[in-house]
Design a protein around this motif. Structure first.
Motif, short mmCIF file in Angstrom:
data_model
loop_
_atom_site.label_atom_id
_atom_site.label_comp_id
_atom_site.label_asym_id
_atom_site.label_seq_id
_atom_site.Cartn_x
_atom_site.Cartn_y
_atom_site.Cartn_z
N ARG A 142 26.63 16.95 -18.58
CA ARG A 142 26.59 18.42 -18.66
C ARG A 142 27.70 18.99 -19.55
NH1 ARG A 142 27.81 17.13 -13.52
NH2 ARG A 142 29.75 17.82 -12.56
N GLU A 153 21.46 13.61 -12.16
CA GLU A 153 20.32 14.45 -12.60
C GLU A 153 19.70 13.89 -13.88
OE1 GLU A 153 23.46 15.09 -13.00
OE2 GLU A 153 23.77 16.00 -14.97
N VAL A 154 20.51 13.24 -14.69
CA VAL A 154 20.00 12.65 -15.94
C VAL A 154 19.11 11.44 -15.63
CG1 VAL A 154 20.72 11.37 -18.01
CG2 VAL A 154 21.90 13.47 -17.37
N ARG A 174 17.27 11.03 -13.21
CA ARG A 174 15.98 11.49 -12.67
C ARG A 174 15.20 12.33 -13.67
NH1 ARG A 174 19.10 12.57 -7.72
NH2 ARG A 174 19.59 14.60 -8.61
N HIS A 175 15.83 12.67 -14.79
CA HIS A 175 15.22 13.60 -15.74
C HIS A 175 13.98 12.96 -16.40
CE1 HIS A 175 14.77 16.41 -19.04
NE2 HIS A 175 15.66 17.20 -18.46
N LEU A 194 20.53 16.63 -23.79
CA LEU A 194 19.85 16.96 -22.53
C LEU A 194 20.49 18.13 -21.80
CD1 LEU A 194 18.96 13.81 -20.41
CD2 LEU A 194 17.49 15.69 -21.13
#
Ligand SMILES: NC(=O)c1ccc[n+]([C@@H]2O[C@H](COP(=O)([O-])OP(=O)(O)OC[C@H]3O[C@@H](n4cnc5c(N)ncnc54)[C@H](OP(=O)(O)O)[C@@H]3O)[C@@H](O)[C@H]2O)c1
Length: 277
Positions: A181, A210-211, A213-214, A275
Motif C-alpha cells: 500500500r 490483501e495482495v 487475495r487480490h 496494485l
C-alpha cells in the motif's frame, strides 16, 4: 555493488521468532537450499546462538561450509531489547557495537559476518548523533574485517537522506518492511536504486495479505501455475527487492526458493507494482 558480492544469494532465510526451533529450522533451511541467513543479536526476537547451533550442525553434516554462506546479523539499541543484552548498557554506544559484534561472532561460530546491519535508527523521525556514533563504530568493525558489508534497517527516506549528509559512506544494504500500500516502499527503493544499495524486503507476505487475495495476483498465479506467495516473491525479485522469508514449513521453503526461477511477464510485474499506493 562490489564484484566480490557476486555470491549474494537471491533469497534470505529469516530466523526471527523461532525460539527453541531455531537450530533445527536453520539447519533445515540450509538443507533445503538457502544460502543467506538473517538474524540479530536481539534475544527478544531472535535466538542467535541457536542459529549458530544450526550452522554448526549443517557444517558437521557436510551440507555447507562457511564460505558457501551469506551471514547477516544486526546491532540493536537497548530500547529494542529485553533484559538479555549482548553488551553493557552503561558502555558508550561505540563500545556496545564492538561488544555486540564480538558476541554475534561467538554465537555464529565465525570470525566475520557478511553483513552487519543497524536494526533501526534511534529515532523514528530522523538520523541522530547516536546513529552517527553507531554507524562509525560499525565502519570500524568492517575495517577490522569482522563484517564485509554494512546495512541499515527500518529506515525512512528521511533517515537515508540525513545519513547521506552526515556520512561519506552509505550502506550496502537497506532492510525494510515492504508494504504494497506504500508502493512497495517506493521512495526508499528508488533512493536505493539510484545509489546501488541492495534493498532487502521483509514481511512481503504478512504485510500484504490483501495482495495475496487480490484477483490480479491470484489470476497471475493461476496462469503461472504458481501460488500467490510465489508470485509476490517473484515480483519482488523482478523489481530488485532481495526477499526474506521466515517460513517454518519445508514445502514453503521449496516453493519460496523456486519462486526465484519463476519469470513473470513484464505487464504482470507492472500490474502488481501499481496494485496499491
Ligand atoms: N529488520 C527487522 O526489523 C525485521 C523485522 C521483521 C522480520 N525481519 C526478518 O525477516 C524475516 C522474515 O520475516 P517476515 O516478517 O517476512 O515474516 P515471516 O516470519 O517470514 O512470516 C512469513 C509468513 O508467510 C508464510 N509463508 C512463507 N512462505 C509461504 C508460502 N510459500 N506459502 C504460504 N505461506 C508462506 C509463513 O508461514 P509458514 O511458516 O507456515 O510457511 C509465515 O506465516 C524474519 O525472520 C527476520 O529475519 C527483520
Amino acid at each position: 555493488m562490489p564484484s566480490e558480492q557476486s555470491a549474494l544469494p537471491d533469497f534470505l532465510y529469516g530466523t526471527a521468532w523461532k525460539e527453541e526451533r531455531t537450530p533445527a529450522l536453520t539447519e533445515l533451511a540450509l538443507r533445503m537450499g538457502f544460502r543467506g541467513i538473517d538474524t540479530a543479536n536481539q534475544r527478544r526476537h531472535y535466538f542467535e546462538a541457536g542459529v549458530g547451533q544450526g550452522l554448526a550442525a549443517a557444517y558437521r553434516a557436510g551440507v555447507v561450509t562457511r564460505a558457501d554462506l551469506f551471514l547477516q546479523t544486526k546491532f540493536t539499541y537497548q530500547p529494542g531489547q529485553d533484559h538479555r543484552l549482548p553488551y553493557d548498557p552503561a558502555a558508550r554506544l561505540s563500545d556496545q557495537v564492538a561488544q555486540s559484534m564480538a558476541s554475534s561472532l561467538e554465537h555464529l561460530g565465525t570470525d566475520h559476518v557478511d553483513s552487519y546491519v543497524l536494526h533501526g535508527p534511534a529515532s523514528g523521525y530522523g538520523w541522530t548523533d547516536a546513529d552517527s556514533e553507531v554507524w562509525e563504530a560499525m565502519r570500524k568493525e568492517r575495517d577490522a574485517g569482522r563484517t564485509r558489508f554494512l546495512g541499515v534497517s527500518n529506515v525512512s527516506l528521511r533517515h537515508l537522506e540525513q545519513m547521506a549528509v552526515a556520512h561519506p559512506e552509505g550502506p550496502t544494504f537497506v532492510q525494510n518492511r515492504c508494504y504494497a500500500r506504500f508502493g512497495w516502499d517506493r521512495d526508499v527503493r528508488l533512493f536505493c536504486r539510484e545509489r546501488k544499495i541492495v534493498y532487502q524486503g521483509f514481511s512481503l507476505l504478512t504485510a500484504n495479505l490483501e495482495v495475496l487475495r487480490h484477483p490480479v495476483v491470484t489470476g497471475i498465479a493461476t496462469r503461472a501455475n504458481a501460488s500467490p506467495a510465489q508470485v509476490v516473491f517473484s515480483f519482488a525479485g523482478a523489481v530488485g527487492i532481495l526477499p526474506l522469508t521466515g517460513t517454518s514449513n519445508p514445502e514453503h521453503m521449496t516453493q519460496d526458493l523456486a519462486s526465484v526461477h519463476l519469470t513473470l511477464p513484464p505487464d504482470a510485474v507492472n500490474e502488481i507494482e501499481s496494485l496499491a499506493g
